[in-house]
Design a protein around this motif. Structure first.
Motif, PDB file in Angstrom:
ATOM      1  N   TYR A   1       2.948  -9.797  -7.041  1.00 30.40           N
ATOM      2  CA  TYR A   1       3.925 -10.241  -6.201  1.00 30.40           C
ATOM      3  C   TYR A   1       3.866 -11.523  -5.837  1.00 30.40           C
ATOM      4  N   GLY A   2       4.937 -12.441  -5.342  1.00 27.07           N
ATOM      5  CA  GLY A   2       5.144 -13.791  -5.059  1.00 27.07           C
ATOM      6  C   GLY A   2       4.922 -14.657  -6.165  1.00 27.07           C
ATOM      7  N   PRO A   3       4.668 -16.134  -5.738  1.00 31.18           N
ATOM      8  CA  PRO A   3       4.920 -16.452  -4.248  1.00 31.18           C
ATOM      9  C   PRO A   3       6.322 -16.384  -3.841  1.00 31.18           C
ATOM     10  N   ASP A   4       6.328 -15.699  -2.665  1.00 26.80           N
ATOM     11  CA  ASP A   4       7.474 -15.090  -1.809  1.00 26.80           C
ATOM     12  C   ASP A   4       7.551 -15.894  -0.635  1.00 26.80           C
ATOM     13  N   ASP A   5       8.651 -16.425  -0.262  1.00 28.16           N
ATOM     14  CA  ASP A   5       8.979 -17.222   0.639  1.00 28.16           C
ATOM     15  C   ASP A   5       9.535 -16.131   1.881  1.00 28.16           C
ATOM     16  N   VAL A   6       8.688 -15.997   2.825  1.00 29.35           N
ATOM     17  CA  VAL A   6       8.757 -14.908   3.651  1.00 29.35           C
ATOM     18  C   VAL A   6      10.022 -15.087   4.559  1.00 29.35           C
ATOM     19  N   ALA A   7      10.323 -16.491   4.817  1.00 29.51           N
ATOM     20  CA  ALA A   7      11.543 -16.913   5.588  1.00 29.51           C
ATOM     21  C   ALA A   7      12.941 -16.554   4.811  1.00 29.51           C
ATOM     22  N   ALA A   8      12.675 -16.518   3.728  1.00 28.80           N
ATOM     23  CA  ALA A   8      13.930 -15.900   2.919  1.00 28.80           C
ATOM     24  C   ALA A   8      14.132 -14.602   2.611  1.00 28.80           C
ATOM     25  N   SER A   9      12.866 -13.765   2.323  1.00 28.58           N
ATOM     26  CA  SER A   9      12.856 -12.404   1.870  1.00 28.58           C
ATOM     27  C   SER A   9      12.574 -11.619   2.767  1.00 28.58           C
ATOM     28  N   GLY A  10      12.074 -12.027   4.055  1.00 30.14           N
ATOM     29  CA  GLY A  10      11.413 -11.035   5.123  1.00 30.14           C
ATOM     30  C   GLY A  10      10.167 -10.370   4.960  1.00 30.14           C
ATOM     31  N   GLY A  11       9.612 -10.922   3.643  1.00 31.16           N
ATOM     32  CA  GLY A  11       8.105 -10.310   3.558  1.00 31.16           C
ATOM     33  C   GLY A  11       7.838  -9.003   3.021  1.00 31.16           C
ATOM     34  N   MET A  12       6.543  -8.459   3.508  1.00 31.15           N
ATOM     35  CA  MET A  12       6.243  -7.159   3.049  1.00 31.15           C
ATOM     36  C   MET A  12       6.308  -6.006   4.350  1.00 31.15           C
ATOM     37  N   ASP A  13       6.925  -4.978   4.358  1.00 27.29           N
ATOM     38  CA  ASP A  13       6.960  -4.092   5.478  1.00 27.29           C
ATOM     39  C   ASP A  13       7.180  -2.690   4.753  1.00 27.29           C
ATOM     40  N   VAL A  14       6.072  -1.926   4.533  1.00 27.74           N
ATOM     41  CA  VAL A  14       6.001  -0.774   3.862  1.00 27.74           C
ATOM     42  C   VAL A  14       5.343   0.387   5.002  1.00 27.74           C
ATOM     43  N   ALA A  15       6.372   1.235   5.280  1.00 25.28           N
ATOM     44  CA  ALA A  15       5.897   2.047   6.227  1.00 25.28           C
ATOM     45  C   ALA A  15       4.867   3.095   5.939  1.00 25.28           C
ATOM     46  N   PRO A  16       4.315   3.845   6.567  1.00 25.11           N
ATOM     47  CA  PRO A  16       3.390   4.651   6.518  1.00 25.11           C
ATOM     48  C   PRO A  16       3.751   5.854   5.532  1.00 25.11           C
ATOM     49  N   HIS A  17       2.810   5.911   4.208  1.00 28.06           N
ATOM     50  CA  HIS A  17       2.750   6.631   3.259  1.00 28.06           C
ATOM     51  C   HIS A  17       1.559   7.146   2.733  1.00 28.06           C
ATOM     52  N   PRO A  18       1.686   8.328   1.747  1.00 28.64           N
ATOM     53  CA  PRO A  18       0.352   8.768   1.481  1.00 28.64           C
ATOM     54  C   PRO A  18      -0.005   8.250   0.220  1.00 28.64           C
ATOM     55  N   HIS A  19      -1.363   8.758  -0.199  1.00 25.97           N
ATOM     56  CA  HIS A  19      -2.194   8.658  -1.174  1.00 25.97           C
ATOM     57  C   HIS A  19      -3.105   9.799  -1.686  1.00 25.97           C
ATOM     58  N   THR A  20      -3.105  10.144  -2.486  1.00 28.43           N
ATOM     59  CA  THR A  20      -4.384  11.251  -3.224  1.00 28.43           C
ATOM     60  C   THR A  20      -4.846  10.863  -4.472  1.00 28.43           C
ATOM     61  N   GLY A  21      -6.111  11.110  -4.720  1.00 27.75           N
ATOM     62  CA  GLY A  21      -6.693  11.081  -5.932  1.00 27.75           C
ATOM     63  C   GLY A  21      -7.011   9.674  -6.477  1.00 27.75           C
ATOM     64  N   LEU A  22      -6.836   8.578  -5.451  1.00 28.81           N
ATOM     65  CA  LEU A  22      -7.006   7.271  -5.893  1.00 28.81           C
ATOM     66  C   LEU A  22      -7.652   6.283  -4.928  1.00 28.81           C
ATOM     67  N   GLN A  23      -8.008   5.012  -5.375  1.00 32.43           N
ATOM     68  CA  GLN A  23      -8.331   4.101  -4.338  1.00 32.43           C
ATOM     69  C   GLN A  23      -7.271   2.720  -4.559  1.00 32.43           C
ATOM     70  N   THR A  24      -7.013   2.150  -3.488  1.00 37.26           N
ATOM     71  CA  THR A  24      -6.098   1.112  -3.591  1.00 37.26           C
ATOM     72  C   THR A  24      -7.035  -0.160  -3.165  1.00 37.26           C
ATOM     73  N   VAL A  25      -6.624  -1.237  -4.135  1.00 37.73           N
ATOM     74  CA  VAL A  25      -7.454  -2.478  -3.998  1.00 37.73           C
ATOM     75  C   VAL A  25      -6.459  -3.657  -3.785  1.00 37.73           C
ATOM     76  N   SER A  26      -6.533  -4.153  -2.645  1.00 40.25           N
ATOM     77  CA  SER A  26      -5.575  -5.259  -2.084  1.00 40.25           C
ATOM     78  C   SER A  26      -6.348  -6.677  -2.239  1.00 40.25           C
ATOM     79  N   TRP A  27      -5.589  -7.528  -3.017  1.00 40.89           N
ATOM     80  CA  TRP A  27      -6.269  -8.885  -3.271  1.00 40.89           C
ATOM     81  C   TRP A  27      -5.021  -9.854  -3.197  1.00 40.89           C
ATOM     82  N   LEU A  28      -5.034 -10.902  -2.164  1.00 39.45           N
ATOM     83  CA  LEU A  28      -4.362 -11.918  -1.973  1.00 39.45           C
ATOM     84  C   LEU A  28      -4.668 -13.218  -2.426  1.00 39.45           C
ATOM     85  N   PHE A  29      -3.537 -14.113  -2.985  1.00 40.55           N
ATOM     86  CA  PHE A  29      -3.890 -15.349  -3.153  1.00 40.55           C
ATOM     87  C   PHE A  29      -3.412 -16.335  -2.255  1.00 40.55           C
TER      88      PHE A  29
END
Length: 335
Positions: free
Chosen positions: A67-95
């Motif tokens: 995702y991105g490069p995303d102009d947060v002023a125009a798009s509002g950015g990221m807002d992901v409410a609480p949600h579940p996960h099973t059986g996996l790992q999440t890897v977050s990496w930002l530029f």
């Protein structure tokens, strides 16, 4: 990050055996992205290359959003409410940018450029992700790793790691010498090894390659590899990649050659791992082995059990979508 898809599409590019002439040269299969709205009230768009109908996994890597490069002023950015996960790992990496992470383990952390945030869902975890007010441009990748059967009910966990920059040596316009750098956040590459443990053999690294430079990387021939290109135009194993493409290289190759064909630096994420060897059922934010696994996880989320609570998020949690009328079927390869 929450997955809104239930029917992933596919588009592939690359040479067929009939197109090859002369000695056989390793060629990459190219998976092209599709636009997907990210779950949450702001519906931020992401480009998704895994999973696809023709390829569910690269090693244990089962999900890749760019995702991105995303102009947060125009798009509002990221807002992901609480949600579940099973059986996996999440890897977050930002530029670029910054994301606030909260989870039901009690972790409260920030995802920042060049820093790994690794969350283990295991038997069940929930979390939220929100770009911070300091963020002007949001740009990065969100990746998932499928947990093998022996570990998919492991305890929830959260780890943070800041890898150092490792110089890459290759051939540039001025001859042989330094041509870029790597940050190895999982596994081993270019003489560096991440201390973060994994549940199956994995590789994850950010690579930056200078203009018109070529690097040959020693890679584990047991692994299959993927290169997710962020910016620039790159040739991977003699196959051209465009931004947001995911190039795939099958096991059996001990070297990976990458060439930046542009006048500016190229950036990419290199993924790898031994073929997973298990079929999985992946639906919404859950990974299981059967339709019944997924149905139970959905019920547990909707009834408020198993996944814990995320504190500090200003809003309601995400409801689970309805299950399809047809039973979910396992996908992937079995060795």
């Amino acid at each position: 990050m929450s997955n809104t898809e239930t029917e992933p599409g596919v588009e592939r590019r690359g040479a067929s055996p009939d197109e090859e002439t002369g000695p056989r040269v390793p060629r990459a299969e190219v998976l092209t992205p599709r636009d997907v709205p990210l779950g949450g009230p702001r519906a931020m768009k992401v480009r998704r290359t895994l999973p696809q109908r023709a390829r569910t996994l690269i090693g244990a890597w089962c999900f890749a959003d760019h995702y991105g490069p995303d102009d947060v002023a125009a798009s509002g950015g990221m807002d992901v409410a609480p949600h579940p996960h099973t059986g996996l790992q999440t890897v977050s990496w930002l530029f670029s940018g910054e994301i606030e992470h909260r989870d039901s383990l009690g972790s409260h952390a920030f995802v920042r450029p060049g820093e790994l945030n690794l969350m283990t869902g295991g038997h069940g975890i929930s979390h939220s992700e929100v770009s911070t007010p300091r963020t002007t441009v949001l740009h990065g990748v969100q990746l998932w790793v499928a947990l093998p059967e022996a570990h998919r009910h492991t305890d929830r966990d959260f780890q943070h790691y800041v890898p150092r920059a490792i110089p890459l040596t290759g051939e540039g316009p001025a001859g042989d010498g330094p041509v870029g750098e790597a940050r190895v956040f999982l596994g081993s590459l270019a003489g560096d090894t991440s201390p973060v443990p994994t549940f199956s053999p994995l590789l994850g690294a950010e690579l930056i390659l200078e203009p018109h430079a070529t690097v040959s990387l020693a890679i584990d021939p047991r692994f299959e590899h993927g290169v997710l290109l962020d910016r620039g135009e790159v040739r991977m194993a003699d196959t051209p990649l465009s931004p947001a493409d995911l190039g795939y290289l099958a096991p059996g190759n001990g070297m990976l050659e990458l060439t930046n064909t542009t006048d500016s630096a190229a950036r990419m994420v290199l993924l790898g791992g031994t073929p997973f060897g298990e079929r999985i059922v992946m639906w919404w934010n859950f990974i299981g082995r059967s339709h019944e696994d997924i149905a139970q996880a959905r019920e547990d989320w909707m009834t408020g059990s198993r996944f814990g609570e995320v504190t500090g998020y200003n809003g309601d949690r995400l409801p689970a979508p309805e299950l399809p009328n047809m039973p979910l079927k396992p996908r992937g390869r079995v060795r």
